[in-house]
Motif scaffolding. Structure first.
Motif, mmCIF file in Angstrom:
data_model
loop_
_atom_site.group_PDB
_atom_site.id
_atom_site.type_symbol
_atom_site.label_atom_id
_atom_site.label_comp_id
_atom_site.label_asym_id
_atom_site.label_seq_id
_atom_site.Cartn_x
_atom_site.Cartn_y
_atom_site.Cartn_z
ATOM 1 N N GLY A 1 -15.382 1.428 -8.211
ATOM 2 C CA GLY A 1 -15.296 1.185 -9.651
ATOM 3 C C GLY A 1 -14.153 1.898 -10.336
ATOM 4 N N VAL A 2 -13.433 2.762 -9.615
ATOM 5 C CA VAL A 2 -12.278 3.473 -10.171
ATOM 6 C C VAL A 2 -11.000 2.746 -9.730
ATOM 7 C CG1 VAL A 2 -11.004 5.644 -10.242
ATOM 8 C CG2 VAL A 2 -13.506 5.663 -10.100
ATOM 9 N N LYS A 3 -10.167 2.386 -10.691
ATOM 10 C CA LYS A 3 -8.918 1.701 -10.361
ATOM 11 C C LYS A 3 -7.828 2.728 -10.058
ATOM 12 C CE LYS A 3 -9.719 -2.673 -12.719
ATOM 13 N NZ LYS A 3 -9.221 -3.647 -13.722
ATOM 14 N N LEU A 4 -7.317 2.663 -8.838
ATOM 15 C CA LEU A 4 -6.281 3.587 -8.397
ATOM 16 C C LEU A 4 -4.954 2.847 -8.292
ATOM 17 C CD1 LEU A 4 -8.231 5.317 -5.468
ATOM 18 C CD2 LEU A 4 -8.066 6.061 -7.852
ATOM 19 N N MET A 5 -3.878 3.476 -8.754
ATOM 20 C CA MET A 5 -2.555 2.878 -8.676
ATOM 21 C C MET A 5 -1.770 3.567 -7.559
ATOM 22 S SD MET A 5 0.036 2.081 -11.818
ATOM 23 C CE MET A 5 -1.265 1.190 -12.656
ATOM 24 N N PRO A 6 -1.529 2.875 -6.445
ATOM 25 C CA PRO A 6 -0.836 3.493 -5.303
ATOM 26 C C PRO A 6 0.485 4.152 -5.678
ATOM 27 C CG PRO A 6 -1.734 1.378 -4.669
ATOM 28 C CD PRO A 6 -1.930 1.493 -6.147
ATOM 29 N N GLU A 7 1.274 3.501 -6.544
ATOM 30 C CA GLU A 7 2.577 4.054 -6.898
ATOM 31 C C GLU A 7 2.451 5.409 -7.591
ATOM 32 O OE1 GLU A 7 2.965 -0.404 -6.689
ATOM 33 O OE2 GLU A 7 1.561 0.993 -7.609
ATOM 34 N N ARG A 8 1.382 5.591 -8.362
ATOM 35 C CA ARG A 8 1.165 6.872 -9.032
ATOM 36 C C ARG A 8 0.829 7.956 -8.003
ATOM 37 N NH1 ARG A 8 -2.591 5.938 -13.894
ATOM 38 N NH2 ARG A 8 -0.726 4.838 -14.603
ATOM 39 N N ILE A 9 0.003 7.594 -7.015
ATOM 40 C CA ILE A 9 -0.351 8.533 -5.944
ATOM 41 C C ILE A 9 0.905 8.884 -5.139
ATOM 42 C CG2 ILE A 9 -1.726 8.854 -3.857
ATOM 43 C CD1 ILE A 9 -3.766 6.863 -5.075
ATOM 44 N N GLU A 10 1.682 7.862 -4.794
ATOM 45 C CA GLU A 10 2.908 8.075 -4.020
ATOM 46 C C GLU A 10 3.874 8.990 -4.753
ATOM 47 O OE1 GLU A 10 2.520 3.543 -2.224
ATOM 48 O OE2 GLU A 10 4.192 4.057 -3.553
ATOM 49 N N ASP A 11 3.950 8.822 -6.064
ATOM 50 C CA ASP A 11 4.859 9.643 -6.859
ATOM 51 C C ASP A 11 4.445 11.113 -6.826
ATOM 52 O OD1 ASP A 11 7.191 9.565 -8.596
ATOM 53 O OD2 ASP A 11 5.847 10.220 -10.175
ATOM 54 N N LYS A 12 3.149 11.354 -6.888
ATOM 55 C CA LYS A 12 2.661 12.741 -6.864
ATOM 56 C C LYS A 12 2.936 13.413 -5.514
ATOM 57 C CE LYS A 12 -1.092 12.179 -10.263
ATOM 58 N NZ LYS A 12 -2.553 12.277 -10.494
ATOM 59 N N LEU A 13 2.935 12.614 -4.440
ATOM 60 C CA LEU A 13 3.143 13.168 -3.097
ATOM 61 C C LEU A 13 4.617 13.209 -2.694
ATOM 62 C CD1 LEU A 13 0.276 11.286 -1.193
ATOM 63 C CD2 LEU A 13 0.269 13.688 -1.888
ATOM 64 N N SER A 14 5.494 12.731 -3.571
ATOM 65 C CA SER A 14 6.853 12.389 -3.171
ATOM 66 C C SER A 14 7.688 13.536 -2.612
ATOM 67 C CB SER A 14 7.598 11.744 -4.336
ATOM 68 O OG SER A 14 7.694 12.644 -5.413
ATOM 69 N N THR A 15 7.430 14.756 -3.001
ATOM 70 C CA THR A 15 8.225 15.873 -2.464
ATOM 71 C C THR A 15 7.462 16.657 -1.396
ATOM 72 O OG1 THR A 15 7.441 17.351 -4.215
ATOM 73 C CG2 THR A 15 9.485 16.139 -4.635
ATOM 74 N N LEU A 16 6.291 16.146 -1.001
ATOM 75 C CA LEU A 16 5.417 16.913 -0.121
ATOM 76 C C LEU A 16 5.298 16.349 1.287
ATOM 77 C CD1 LEU A 16 2.569 17.499 -2.737
ATOM 78 C CD2 LEU A 16 4.396 19.081 -2.095
ATOM 79 N N ILE A 17 5.690 15.090 1.466
ATOM 80 C CA ILE A 17 5.631 14.462 2.792
ATOM 81 C C ILE A 17 7.055 14.092 3.190
ATOM 82 C CG2 ILE A 17 4.724 12.532 4.147
ATOM 83 C CD1 ILE A 17 2.327 12.469 2.253
ATOM 84 N N PRO A 18 7.570 14.659 4.282
ATOM 85 C CA PRO A 18 8.994 14.520 4.620
ATOM 86 C C PRO A 18 9.360 13.214 5.319
ATOM 87 C CG PRO A 18 7.922 15.898 6.238
ATOM 88 C CD PRO A 18 6.863 15.541 5.226
ATOM 89 N N ARG A 19 8.565 12.196 5.150
ATOM 90 C CA ARG A 19 8.853 10.901 5.764
ATOM 91 C C ARG A 19 8.569 9.799 4.749
ATOM 92 N NH1 ARG A 19 5.629 10.881 11.450
ATOM 93 N NH2 ARG A 19 6.347 12.858 12.335
ATOM 94 N N ARG A 20 8.922 8.558 5.136
ATOM 95 C CA ARG A 20 8.549 7.439 4.290
ATOM 96 C C ARG A 20 7.049 7.177 4.424
ATOM 97 N NH1 ARG A 20 12.397 2.273 4.583
ATOM 98 N NH2 ARG A 20 11.662 2.185 6.745
ATOM 99 N N TYR A 21 6.435 6.741 3.364
ATOM 100 C CA TYR A 21 4.990 6.481 3.377
ATOM 101 C C TYR A 21 4.657 5.544 2.229
ATOM 102 C CZ TYR A 21 5.147 9.780 -0.446
ATOM 103 O OH TYR A 21 5.486 10.394 -1.632
ATOM 104 N N PHE A 22 3.458 4.999 2.271
ATOM 105 C CA PHE A 22 2.934 4.243 1.136
ATOM 106 C C PHE A 22 1.418 4.299 1.166
ATOM 107 C CE2 PHE A 22 3.462 1.031 4.500
ATOM 108 C CZ PHE A 22 2.230 0.366 4.489
ATOM 109 N N VAL A 23 0.799 3.992 0.044
ATOM 110 C CA VAL A 23 -0.660 3.986 -0.087
ATOM 111 C C VAL A 23 -1.103 2.547 -0.308
ATOM 112 C CG1 VAL A 23 -2.628 4.763 -1.467
ATOM 113 C CG2 VAL A 23 -0.716 6.332 -1.002
#
Length: 354
Positions: free
Chosen positions: A267-289
């Motif tokens: 029931g909670v709407k999650l936006m992958p791009e927002r999650i990806e943005d928060k993780l952007s400097t913490l994972i040293p590879r390409r990724y997506f949610v």
């Protein structure tokens, strides 16, 4: 700016290609030479130039296929001309300015660099499109367009002020790269657009959140909060996108994500791009949610990381809200991507049977 006196067969008298003034008659010679004797990237240019200067009023362009199967769209040449003029106005380009062209010309962004150069009268150096376009460049240029990978590989040369004004498009600029670009002594813009809008219809300075539209463009949102583009010089009909935005005014917006990617998790709407943005400097590879079916939640957020399995400490996810934390981490040896570097999420997951 008055455009009704300018037609697509106009070539500005200040236009130069690799140091040579070229008129309409010579343009045909250049096109045939590229097709007969050129490298594959030059052959694309030759074919485009012949298409541009023929009697048809339109060009057929292929979309990148980021959000569906690639398709061919028909774009009026006059609309491409108007787009070139709008870019010139927005970025302050004037006849005689030098421009480096390092994009593939089999896609709209590369085609439009040619249109801008001979319509605006730019002095253009055209080089083979590759991931490190400034590697063998010693000159300084007023203007250039790149994709993020090219900009990342050009950081050292950009520090040396080889480009005065750079636009970056094709793929969203990753936050880690954005932080590097903010340090550079030059004007850098991230652009927003698609094939249907003839490349960019808006731009923002690196480090800023809000896009400002180009001349003769207005924006609004529909009932999904998705961007609607009104650009009569480009399209008679309004262009309805699947991009969720925060509308600031009819000329400004911030991009939030794609409605196609929203995950409904318990029931909670999650936006992958927002999650990806928060993780952007913490994972040293390409990724997506991406969202995957879940018996309890309906959908769950899954983090897909490119490359061999690695340890991702739980502390990395501390920047996320409770419901945003991925329920699973999956590694994909190599992401599928478009020719312009956009990650094809569905195809990448299917490559490992997800």
């Amino acid at each position: 700016m008055i455009t009704n006196k300018i037609t697509y067969k106009n070539i500005h008298n200040r236009f130069k290609l690799n140091g040579y003034h070229i008129n309409l008659e010579q343009m045909y010679y250049v096109a045939y030479s590229f097709i007969k004797e050129g490298e594959p990237f030059e052959q694309h240019v030759g074919n485009f130039l012949l298409d541009w200067f023929d009697e048809k009023s339109y060009i057929e362009l292929q979309t990148s296929g980021t959000t569906g199967a690639p398709k061919v769209v028909r774009i009026e040449k006059q609309a491409m001309l108007d787009s070139a003029l709008a870019t010139g106005d927005f970025f302050g380009l004037k006849p005689g300015d030098t421009m480096l062209h390092c994009l593939p010309t089999n896609y709209v962004a590369g085609k439009m660099m040619f249109v801008r150069s001979f319509i605006l009268g730019l002095d253009m150096k055209f080089v083979e499109p590759n991931s490190d376009p400034l590697k063998n460049i010693d000159e300084t240029f007023d203007f250039c367009a790149m994709v993020p990978l090219q900009a990342k590989n050009s950081l050292e040369k950009l520090k040396a002020k080889k480009i005065k004004k750079l636009i970056i498009g094709g793929v969203k600029v990753h936050k880690a790269l954005e932080q590097e670009l903010e340090k550079l002594p030059m004007e850098i813009y991230e652009t927003y657009g698609m094939t249907e809008t003839i490349t960019h219809i808006a731009a923002k300075k690196i480090g800023e959140k809000v896009f400002t539209v180009l001349p003769n463009v207005k924006v609004s949102t529909d009932d999904r909060q998705c961007l609607v583009i009104d650009a009569k010089n480009i399209s008679k009909d309004k262009i309805v996108t699947n991009d969720i935005v925060n509308l600031i005014s009819d000329t400004q917006f911030s991009w939030e994500g794609r409605i196609d990617n929203i995950i409904n998790s318990g029931g909670v709407k999650l936006m992958p791009e927002r999650i990806e943005d928060k993780l952007s400097t913490l994972i040293p590879r390409r990724y997506f949610v991406f969202g995957q079916p879940d018996e309890t939640l309906g959908q769950k957020a899954v983090l897909y990381v490119e490359g061999e399995p690695m340890v991702i400490e739980d502390a990395v996810f501390a920047v996320l809200d409770k419901f945003e934390k991925p329920k699973e981490v999956v590694f994909i040896p190599k992401f599928n991507e478009t020719a312009t570097g956009k990650i094809l999420r569905t195809e990448s997951m299917q490559s490992i049977g997800h």
